[in-house]
Design an enzyme around this catalytic site. Structure first.
Site, mmCIF file in Angstrom:
data_model
loop_
_atom_site.group_PDB
_atom_site.id
_atom_site.type_symbol
_atom_site.label_atom_id
_atom_site.label_comp_id
_atom_site.label_asym_id
_atom_site.label_seq_id
_atom_site.Cartn_x
_atom_site.Cartn_y
_atom_site.Cartn_z
ATOM 1 N N LYS A 1 33.678 17.619 -30.087
ATOM 2 C CA LYS A 1 34.786 16.585 -30.417
ATOM 3 C C LYS A 1 34.332 15.332 -30.133
ATOM 4 C CE LYS A 1 37.198 18.663 -27.308
ATOM 5 N NZ LYS A 1 36.272 19.978 -26.841
ATOM 6 N N THR A 2 33.712 14.977 -29.169
ATOM 7 C CA THR A 2 32.986 13.697 -29.092
ATOM 8 C C THR A 2 32.088 13.192 -30.010
ATOM 9 O OG1 THR A 2 33.315 13.986 -26.557
ATOM 10 C CG2 THR A 2 32.212 12.138 -27.218
ATOM 11 N N ASP B 1 39.372 10.878 -24.628
ATOM 12 C CA ASP B 1 39.091 12.264 -24.074
ATOM 13 C C ASP B 1 39.754 12.661 -23.148
ATOM 14 O OD1 ASP B 1 37.424 14.322 -24.237
ATOM 15 O OD2 ASP B 1 35.729 13.830 -23.285
ATOM 16 N N THR C 1 41.222 19.715 -24.561
ATOM 17 C CA THR C 1 40.850 21.153 -24.523
ATOM 18 C C THR C 1 42.123 22.080 -24.394
ATOM 19 O OG1 THR C 1 40.713 20.990 -22.097
ATOM 20 C CG2 THR C 1 38.621 20.921 -23.241
ATOM 21 N N ARG D 1 26.720 22.877 -26.807
ATOM 22 C CA ARG D 1 26.251 22.212 -25.480
ATOM 23 C C ARG D 1 25.697 23.397 -24.788
ATOM 24 N NH1 ARG D 1 31.021 19.631 -22.580
ATOM 25 N NH2 ARG D 1 30.342 17.670 -23.734
HETATM 26 P P1 ADP Z 1 32.933 18.012 -26.688
HETATM 27 O O1 ADP Z 1 33.253 16.600 -26.888
HETATM 28 O O2 ADP Z 1 33.946 18.832 -27.864
HETATM 29 O O3 ADP Z 1 32.997 18.396 -25.274
HETATM 30 P P2 ADP Z 1 30.407 17.175 -27.570
HETATM 31 O O4 ADP Z 1 30.772 16.419 -28.692
HETATM 32 O O5 ADP Z 1 30.064 16.152 -26.362
HETATM 33 O O6 ADP Z 1 31.356 18.211 -27.296
HETATM 34 O O7 ADP Z 1 28.905 17.945 -27.955
HETATM 35 C C1 ADP Z 1 28.209 18.452 -26.770
HETATM 36 C C2 ADP Z 1 26.827 18.584 -27.313
HETATM 37 O O8 ADP Z 1 26.582 19.688 -28.189
HETATM 38 C C3 ADP Z 1 26.481 17.008 -28.125
HETATM 39 O O9 ADP Z 1 25.743 16.122 -27.272
HETATM 40 C C4 ADP Z 1 25.649 17.586 -29.392
HETATM 41 O O10 ADP Z 1 24.067 17.615 -28.966
HETATM 42 C C5 ADP Z 1 25.989 19.114 -29.324
HETATM 43 N N1 ADP Z 1 26.533 19.299 -30.513
HETATM 44 C C6 ADP Z 1 28.208 19.563 -30.387
HETATM 45 N N2 ADP Z 1 28.531 19.842 -31.866
HETATM 46 C C7 ADP Z 1 27.325 19.774 -32.605
HETATM 47 C C8 ADP Z 1 26.942 20.149 -34.122
HETATM 48 N N3 ADP Z 1 28.172 20.550 -34.860
HETATM 49 N N4 ADP Z 1 25.975 20.269 -34.473
HETATM 50 C C9 ADP Z 1 24.744 19.835 -33.593
HETATM 51 N N5 ADP Z 1 25.066 19.753 -32.248
HETATM 52 C C10 ADP Z 1 26.379 19.702 -31.805
#
Ligand code: ADP
Length: 332
Positions: free
Chosen positions: A63-64, A108, A157, A216
């Site tokens: 998401k981030t 977030d 989430t 992640r």
């Molecule tokens: P969330 O905000 O949903 O908790 P993040 O955007 O922080 O998740 O993603 C966590 C890590 O996973 C990122 O730093 C990245 O390295 C990896 N990641 C997430 N989505 C992808 C994707 N679609 N392709 C490649 N790597 C990804």
């Protein structure tokens, strides 16, 4: 035992380094990506700010990363904050009034925004005006400030905890789902090459299987495996390296951690396989109802290890099989 889903500061640095910087590097979630690109292209053509966007889904699904990709694509700055840090109405008012035109405010954990902050946000999102009350009682004055065009990108989430009025202020809402096995493999290969790690294709497949369908977690396990290989002077990561690392971490071949296994064995052994109500299960595990619902269950349901029924949770035959426990229902 440290949970794979939590991050320590060192992992956060690696997480940042591995974060995709282009749409091509962002693996999977194709529908979300193509919808987003349409919204962004249309906004760019009209020289407008991008619509307010809401992303929801489990932690670590990207998401981030999407929020930053949108900022990059729009060619604008992104200001990150989180729901719990915006405590007072003044906090959000200060943030919004300091935004440069077209900037993105990324919030977030949006489900943790409090009511006062939400009430400032609604009109600001809708009319680009801040309505503020200064003072108390009869001497209180209201005044409003025009805001520049801006975009709010929110991530959560727990979308069900967002109030209806806030949810309706977003121009589009996207659900991020667990990733396909092949996408997780792609992510591992890309990360391995960025970290200068040599890994066999069998090892990639084994690692992907244990990654809880979550980028992640995949990156995190890869990093632990890299540590293991380095300390043991191994030039290439193979299946044995992965299995030994997983064993050290107490993670099984399907990515189940201790807490997941405990949940399943409790349903099976203490509650005869279920159905068991969530509260009774939480009490038996000495854990929070919310944690069970939001952290453990989605993954165990994705694996088909538990079912949610109106009378409670049930462990499925697959769960018995995975844990190597006799299933009375199938015993003759
Ligand atoms: P969330 O905000 O949903 O908790 P993040 O955007 O922080 O998740 O993603 C966590 C890590 O996973 C990122 O730093 C990245 O390295 C990896 N990641 C997430 N989505 C992808 C994707 N679609 N392709 C490649 N790597 C990804």
């Amino acid at each position: 035992m440290q949970e794979i889903t939590n991050l320590n500061p060192e992992d956060q640095t690696v997480d940042l380094a591995l974060r995709p910087k282009t749409w091509d590097e962002y693996v999977g979630q194709d529908k979300v990506k193509s919808n987003l690109r349409l919204i962004i292209d249309a906004a760019k053509q009209r020289s407008e700010a991008c619509d307010h966007l809401l992303f929801y889904g489990q932690a670590g699904l990207g998401k981030t990363t999407l929020a930053y990709l949108i900022g990059k694509e729009m060619g604008v700055n992104i200001r990150p904050t989180t729901g719990p840090t915006l405590e007072r109405a003044g906090d959000v008012a200060a943030l919004l009034s300091n935004l440069e035109p077209y900037e993105i405010l990324f919030i977030d954990e949006a489900h943790r925004l409090n009511k006062l902050v939400e009430e400032i946000l609604y009109p600001a999102m809708e009319t680009r005006r801040l309505h503020l009350i200064v003072g108390k009682g009869p001497s209180a004055r209201t005044f409003s400030i025009d805001l520049p065009p801006f975009t709010i990108v929110a991530a959560t989430t727990k979308v069900n905890l967002l109030s209806g009025p806030l949810r309706s202020r977003f121009g589009a809402t996207f659900r991020l789902d667990y990733y396909q096995h092949s996408d997780i493999e792609k992510i591992i290969k890309r990360s391995a090459s960025m970290l200068n790690v040599s890994i066999s294709s069998e090892a990639v497949a084994t690692l992907a299987k244990a990654a809880r369908f979550t980028p992640r977690v995949a990156n995190r396990l890869l990093k632990r495996t890299r540590d293991y290989a380095q300390v043991n002077n191994l030039k290439q990561i193979d299946e044995t390296t992965i299995n030994q690392t997983l064993e050290l971490l107490d993670v099984d071949t399907l990515g189940l951690e201790n807490a997941d296994r405990q949940l399943l064995t409790t349903i099976i052994k203490k509650f005869n396989g279920g159905p068991v109500g969530l509260k009774a299960l939480a009490a038996a595990l000495n854990d929070e109802v919310g944690t069970i619902e939001d952290v453990y269950e989605p993954f165990l349901m994705k694996l088909g290890f538990i079912h949610r029924t109106p009378t409670g949770r049930i462990a499925t035959a697959l769960a018995y099989e995975h844990l190597n426990l006799p299933n009375r229902a199938t015993l003759v």
